[in-house]
Design a protein around this motif. Structure first.
Motif, PDB file in Angstrom:
ATOM      1  N   ILE A   1      25.099  -0.387  -7.635  1.00  0.00           N
ATOM      2  CA  ILE A   1      25.384   0.559  -6.798  1.00  0.00           C
ATOM      3  C   ILE A   1      26.078   1.843  -7.480  1.00  0.00           C
ATOM      4  CG2 ILE A   1      27.250   1.219  -4.917  1.00  0.00           C
ATOM      5  CD1 ILE A   1      27.708  -1.618  -4.656  1.00  0.00           C
ATOM      6  N   LEU A   2      26.555   1.961  -8.384  1.00  0.00           N
ATOM      7  CA  LEU A   2      26.576   3.220  -9.261  1.00  0.00           C
ATOM      8  C   LEU A   2      25.425   3.853  -9.637  1.00  0.00           C
ATOM      9  CD1 LEU A   2      29.821   2.273 -11.526  1.00  0.00           C
ATOM     10  CD2 LEU A   2      29.660   3.963  -9.498  1.00  0.00           C
ATOM     11  N   LYS A   3      24.432   2.937 -10.161  1.00  0.00           N
ATOM     12  CA  LYS A   3      23.109   3.383 -10.722  1.00  0.00           C
ATOM     13  C   LYS A   3      22.422   4.195  -9.426  1.00  0.00           C
ATOM     14  CE  LYS A   3      22.507   0.822 -14.523  1.00  0.00           C
ATOM     15  NZ  LYS A   3      21.519  -0.310 -15.475  1.00  0.00           N
ATOM     16  N   PHE A   4      22.587   3.455  -8.443  1.00  0.00           N
ATOM     17  CA  PHE A   4      21.925   3.771  -7.172  1.00  0.00           C
ATOM     18  C   PHE A   4      22.457   5.138  -6.750  1.00  0.00           C
ATOM     19  CE2 PHE A   4      21.691   3.852  -2.591  1.00  0.00           C
ATOM     20  CZ  PHE A   4      20.038   3.778  -2.467  1.00  0.00           C
ATOM     21  N   LEU A   5      23.828   5.382  -6.563  1.00  0.00           N
ATOM     22  CA  LEU A   5      24.570   6.635  -6.280  1.00  0.00           C
ATOM     23  C   LEU A   5      24.167   7.617  -7.256  1.00  0.00           C
ATOM     24  CD1 LEU A   5      27.807   5.148  -4.909  1.00  0.00           C
ATOM     25  CD2 LEU A   5      26.026   6.101  -3.659  1.00  0.00           C
ATOM     26  N   LEU A   6      24.096   7.525  -8.565  1.00  0.00           N
ATOM     27  CA  LEU A   6      23.579   8.540  -9.311  1.00  0.00           C
ATOM     28  C   LEU A   6      22.283   9.090  -9.195  1.00  0.00           C
ATOM     29  CD1 LEU A   6      24.540  10.197 -12.026  1.00  0.00           C
ATOM     30  CD2 LEU A   6      23.549   8.462 -13.435  1.00  0.00           C
ATOM     31  N   ILE A   7      21.387   7.891  -8.878  1.00  0.00           N
ATOM     32  CA  ILE A   7      20.069   8.564  -8.798  1.00  0.00           C
ATOM     33  C   ILE A   7      19.907   9.353  -7.415  1.00  0.00           C
ATOM     34  CG2 ILE A   7      17.680   7.635  -8.100  1.00  0.00           C
ATOM     35  CD1 ILE A   7      18.134   5.250 -10.292  1.00  0.00           C
ATOM     36  N   LEU A   8      20.559   8.827  -6.396  1.00  0.00           N
ATOM     37  CA  LEU A   8      20.610   9.611  -5.158  1.00  0.00           C
ATOM     38  C   LEU A   8      21.375  10.910  -5.260  1.00  0.00           C
ATOM     39  CD1 LEU A   8      19.790   8.468  -2.241  1.00  0.00           C
ATOM     40  CD2 LEU A   8      22.284   8.135  -1.948  1.00  0.00           C
ATOM     41  N   PHE A   9      22.201  11.080  -5.856  1.00  0.00           N
ATOM     42  CA  PHE A   9      22.877  12.378  -6.269  1.00  0.00           C
ATOM     43  C   PHE A   9      21.821  13.312  -7.175  1.00  0.00           C
ATOM     44  CE2 PHE A   9      25.778  15.211  -9.101  1.00  0.00           C
ATOM     45  CZ  PHE A   9      26.222  15.871  -7.951  1.00  0.00           C
TER      46      PHE A   9
END
Length: 86
Positions: free
Chosen positions: A3-11
């Motif tokens: 989830i953190l990697k996904f949020l970072l990529i989204l950001f």
């Protein structure tokens, strides 16, 4: 962790899209500015070329300041007109 990697990529994707939007806005404004400058330069050069062939007339007011500033229309004239219905 996923989830953190996904949020970072989204950001990061969001930041890239914002920067791209700002870049497009500035490039559009810059392009419009250049077009207006070119149009103004063309218009000025056309005006200069038209007036370069003509002799410019210069008018010099040779009246005295009193004569130049005197009132032309009397006080009792031109202010009010009576209207009569026909």
């Amino acid at each position: 962790m996923f989830i953190l990697k996904f949020l970072l990529i989204l950001f990061i994707a969001f930041i890239v899209m914002v920067v791209a939007g700002i870049w497009r806005l500035f490039s559009s404004v810059n392009r419009a500015r250049k077009q207006f400058q070119e149009m103004g330069q063309r218009r000025n050069s056309e005006y200069r070329s038209r007036n370069a062939n003509n002799e410019e007339e210069v008018f010099v007011d040779q009246r005295s300041p009193e004569e130049a500033n005197r009132k032309i229309i009397p006080d009792n004239e031109g202010e009010y007109v009576d209207y009569e219905d026909a």
